[in-house]
Design a protein around this motif. Sequence first.
Motif, mmCIF file in Angstrom:
data_model
loop_
_atom_site.group_PDB
_atom_site.id
_atom_site.type_symbol
_atom_site.label_atom_id
_atom_site.label_comp_id
_atom_site.label_asym_id
_atom_site.label_seq_id
_atom_site.Cartn_x
_atom_site.Cartn_y
_atom_site.Cartn_z
ATOM 1 N N PHE A 169 0.847 -1.191 0.000
ATOM 2 C CA PHE A 169 0.000 0.000 0.000
ATOM 3 C C PHE A 169 0.885 1.245 0.000
ATOM 4 C CE2 PHE A 169 -3.178 3.023 1.120
ATOM 5 C CZ PHE A 169 -4.411 2.433 0.863
ATOM 6 N N TRP A 170 0.524 2.212 -0.815
ATOM 7 C CA TRP A 170 1.263 3.480 -0.827
ATOM 8 C C TRP A 170 0.434 4.550 -0.116
ATOM 9 C CZ3 TRP A 170 6.072 4.892 -1.498
ATOM 10 C CH2 TRP A 170 6.353 6.252 -1.567
ATOM 11 N N TYR A 171 0.817 5.016 0.998
ATOM 12 C CA TYR A 171 1.857 4.640 1.924
ATOM 13 C C TYR A 171 1.206 4.519 3.272
ATOM 14 C CZ TYR A 171 1.585 9.750 2.076
ATOM 15 O OH TYR A 171 1.121 11.034 2.117
ATOM 16 N N LEU A 172 1.897 4.084 4.282
ATOM 17 C CA LEU A 172 1.286 3.689 5.545
ATOM 18 C C LEU A 172 1.065 4.847 6.507
ATOM 19 C CD1 LEU A 172 0.494 1.069 7.169
ATOM 20 C CD2 LEU A 172 2.741 1.225 8.211
ATOM 21 N N ASN A 173 2.062 5.731 6.625
ATOM 22 C CA ASN A 173 2.077 6.704 7.721
ATOM 23 C C ASN A 173 2.449 8.090 7.209
ATOM 24 O OD1 ASN A 173 4.513 5.495 7.058
ATOM 25 N ND2 ASN A 173 5.437 5.869 9.027
ATOM 26 N N SER A 174 1.926 9.107 7.865
ATOM 27 C CA SER A 174 2.144 10.485 7.430
ATOM 28 C C SER A 174 3.456 11.032 7.990
ATOM 29 C CB SER A 174 0.988 11.370 7.899
ATOM 30 O OG SER A 174 -0.210 11.022 7.254
ATOM 31 N N PRO A 175 4.376 11.494 7.135
ATOM 32 C CA PRO A 175 5.652 12.029 7.619
ATOM 33 C C PRO A 175 5.530 13.419 8.229
ATOM 34 C CG PRO A 175 5.526 12.206 5.237
ATOM 35 C CD PRO A 175 4.317 11.437 5.664
ATOM 36 N N VAL A 176 4.501 14.165 7.819
ATOM 37 C CA VAL A 176 4.221 15.503 8.343
ATOM 38 C C VAL A 176 2.709 15.615 8.493
ATOM 39 C CG1 VAL A 176 6.270 16.533 7.257
ATOM 40 C CG2 VAL A 176 4.093 16.508 6.012
ATOM 41 N N ARG A 177 2.244 16.694 9.063
ATOM 42 C CA ARG A 177 0.796 16.913 9.070
ATOM 43 C C ARG A 177 0.339 17.124 7.635
ATOM 44 N NH1 ARG A 177 -1.608 17.525 13.973
ATOM 45 N NH2 ARG A 177 -0.345 18.196 15.754
ATOM 46 N N GLN A 178 -0.717 16.423 7.247
ATOM 47 C CA GLN A 178 -1.168 16.528 5.873
ATOM 48 C C GLN A 178 -2.651 16.208 5.755
ATOM 49 O OE1 GLN A 178 0.777 12.142 4.794
ATOM 50 N NE2 GLN A 178 1.244 13.882 3.547
ATOM 51 N N THR A 179 -3.295 16.874 4.804
ATOM 52 C CA THR A 179 -4.707 16.584 4.553
ATOM 53 C C THR A 179 -4.859 15.232 3.859
ATOM 54 O OG1 THR A 179 -4.554 17.892 2.517
ATOM 55 C CG2 THR A 179 -5.439 18.981 4.480
ATOM 56 N N ALA A 180 -3.841 14.830 3.104
ATOM 57 C CA ALA A 180 -3.863 13.514 2.462
ATOM 58 C C ALA A 180 -3.370 12.477 3.464
ATOM 59 C CB ALA A 180 -2.980 13.516 1.210
ATOM 60 N N GLY A 181 -4.156 12.260 4.517
ATOM 61 C CA GLY A 181 -3.750 11.392 5.602
ATOM 62 C C GLY A 181 -3.773 9.921 5.228
ATOM 63 N N ARG A 182 -3.437 9.101 6.192
ATOM 64 C CA ARG A 182 -3.331 7.642 6.001
ATOM 65 C C ARG A 182 -4.134 6.931 7.084
ATOM 66 N NH1 ARG A 182 -1.611 7.303 0.774
ATOM 67 N NH2 ARG A 182 -1.815 9.537 0.589
ATOM 68 N N MET A 183 -3.687 5.756 7.490
ATOM 69 C CA MET A 183 -4.410 5.016 8.525
ATOM 70 C C MET A 183 -4.408 5.749 9.852
ATOM 71 S SD MET A 183 -3.632 1.025 7.993
ATOM 72 C CE MET A 183 -2.819 0.470 6.511
ATOM 73 N N TRP A 184 -3.413 6.595 10.044
ATOM 74 C CA TRP A 184 -3.396 7.480 11.197
ATOM 75 C C TRP A 184 -2.719 8.783 10.772
ATOM 76 C CZ3 TRP A 184 -0.894 2.788 10.942
ATOM 77 C CH2 TRP A 184 0.496 2.809 10.824
#
Length: 913
Positions: A660-675
């Motif tokens: 899956f692209w990608y698992l976790n957010s490296p910074v605060r972002q509106t294009a979030g992930r599972m968390w």
Amino acid sequence: MQSRVAVLFCLLSFNYYSVAFSQSSTDRLCKRSSDQSVFLRSSLGFNGSASWKIKRVNLVGDSGNIISKAGYNTNNWYNAMVPGTVLNTLVKNNVYPDPYFGDNNKLNKNLIPDIASVGKEFYHYWFRTEFAIPPAFDGKRIWLKFNGINYRCVIWLNGHVIGHMAGMFNDKEIDITSFANLKGHNALALDVDPVDFPGSNKPTKGKMPGAIREAKNGGDGIIGKNVTMLMSAGWDFTFHDGIRDRNTGIWRDVELFATGDVVLQHPYVQSLLPLPDTASAKETISVEVFNASDKIQEGVVKGTIALLDKSFAKEVELKPGETKQIVFDAADFPQLNIKNPRLWWPINKGNQYLYKLNLKFINKKGISNSLNTTFGIRQVSTDRDTPDSSKRFLVNGVPIFIRGANWIPEGMCNESEERTYTQLRYTRQARVNFLRLWGGGVAESDYFYKLCDEFGIMVWSEFWITGNTVFPVDTSLYMKNLAGTIKRIRSNPSVAFYVSANESHDLPGAEQVIHNIDSATSYQATSECCGIHDGSPYKYLNPMQYFENTASGRGSRIDGFNPEYGTPCLPTVECLREMMPKEDLWPINDSVWQYLDGGGFHNMTTTYRDAVNEFGKSSSIDEYAMKAQYVGAMGYRSIWEVWDYNKFNYGDRFCSGFLFWYLNSPVRQTAGRMWDWSLEPTAALYYTQNALQPLHPQFDYLKNTVSVCNDYRTAFKGYAVKATVYDLNMKVRFVKKENINIPEDGVVNDVFKIDFPEDITQVHFIQLELFDAKNKPVSNSFYWRSKDKYEKAGALEGPAVSGFQEIDKLPEVNLKINVKKEIKNGRAYFFVQVKNPAKSLSFFTRLQLQYDNGKPVRPSFYSDNFISLLPGKEKDIRIDVDDKLINEKKIQLMISGGNVKKMLLNETIYNAK
């Protein structure tokens, strides 16, 4: 309307406390080098014992021999965060605004100077601290270990240069015995230079390297000349215009430790199984032994494997300054022939058994150095023995269907044990079995691999080359960083695969360097070759296209092995409020939201917003953010289910797995992930968890069929799957139950088709249930569907994405909640029973543990969330949180949802026992 209710919290005995998932208070990101060890962590950011300071080099008039003397005046220096970066510290000291808030980091706002504009010297800093040698170190050889510095540095101690370092992924141990002051303070100063080639985060004009249809990633590509975190120049999944200081600093721990004259380094355990037989294993154990003294050293290297009652030893003689690799193999040491070994397996395939190994060097003076490590007996391999010659992974001879994800590091190297543990525990909860450390990121910590070992998560490690950036100019430095990293990680049973580059090719000699250090782990030069095709999609798309396999402009992507296939999920409303100013939150400020979406890359203010509006126009950010969870949940679960449907040879085509692209957010972002970056889960986590149940009934929105997937290495006979369809008024409109035999690690596809009545309400719901041979419930899945037709790819239409406006007509539901609590082993467990007494559906019910000011308690681990309850049904949810986060604090439990009457259940808890 919100109601505030007092609820009784009482004690309850419960047989599950996440013991397997507990976080040890002694764990550190970096392994200890000795039993006598101290990490020099800063008080700022870590509550450590060391007081670190920084100041820009060109603002300090003195030289290193003066700065590195005890008592030097640093009153006008900034308090520093170590591990950390220059920019971390400057933000902590309010020199610059938080880059993660709104569009503060935006290049053209000029709020934070970029190294490409102001020059390297602007972020060239001294790092300084003082420390005392523990009394127990007296009479020992004393060392400093630097686990990671970005990018070059000169290291001073007590007025002397003691070493140099270069490359972000290098580490270095320095013998400071002759420089150390055992009675008073020691002054340590590091002159830390940024990367040699900062490059620009503005793409060059004309053709850029990289995959087709991608954004302009990696700036002008010059960052690739360094051996560093390439994404710091900007990428579409983080800030597309980069991190301003390129993460200059001491980004990993500094360790002070003591040994005797002989030091053990880089232990390595290799297992060989006579596959397909797993009734025995041959272990080969090696360790590097270094004589740090100027005298000949004689002694014994002794190893002990706990629980097996196995010991082995070799006599060793070392010349002054000599290093020898000592090898114990099963041919010479029969005790390393293990009968009936307890094997290490990935998630769902078996247990993650770990053996404890102690190695020590003993001479006439006693134990000179002792190391403790763990290893798993397992054998990981790859082949292309598949119908389409795609890559597949095997563990202990068993093919593993890869349900994995890409791991992205924290954007400004804000690492911590809590952050690592939380993200990997979420990964384990979701039952993701494989992580790829994407090549533009970092070499992950020892603690990361330790947790992957314990959680059964296989790891693909990639080494700092991408197709969007140029190659390192100092190849010897690259090879040194590479060799050090392989030596550090190779004994972890989770290590499954080495890859040099993302969408590029390797440096000549890299494969040989890796093979010489670890010949047991499979290798390939780049992420897209040798049975692994190119990735996509990345942006938000109509989920119907996943089922149709038209989600990528590059053609079929649900086949073979795909290294990158994903979609975003908007973070929850609390995270959005923390992410940007109120005026940008609602009405949505497209400019800010797009900046926090990698420049608008993932379609969060276009297609994703359109999909949210298909559930009815929102009147507030709270309503919008909740409806956005429906969209994210649908996208995530659909992707996992489509891949599971096509597992191995069971579906329409052969698939060996995907990431899956990608698992976790490296910074605060509106294009979030599972968390979210804040570690607050989105609905995507729980709908991934549902999709990846080991035994999972699932619905196909294109075919209207029901299938059952099995990820266990066990077949199940006499099971049954049932589908019940409800209209918006909860009237049953379709029921069917059919017996099935579920194959081992396989799929029963298209068990039956659901026939939806023509006169069913526009929005309706599907409950799937799986029963065992004794008719006991095993698992279930809940779906929402519309009557909209799907005609063609590219249009936002169809039963998974459009025509959900009537969901707003669901009557408000007032749930009944019972909460019980217990404290055990330093953790607080809340056992929440949620019951729907109404005649209507409770849709997307969400629980959140909060402080009394409404801020979420983070991290909190929910066994499930964003659930839907049919009339009269109930659900038990466990919330698990570190008791230190809530002890002597007022807390409350918020219950909300799509049509759920919001409640706050509160009680003040002091000194809970």
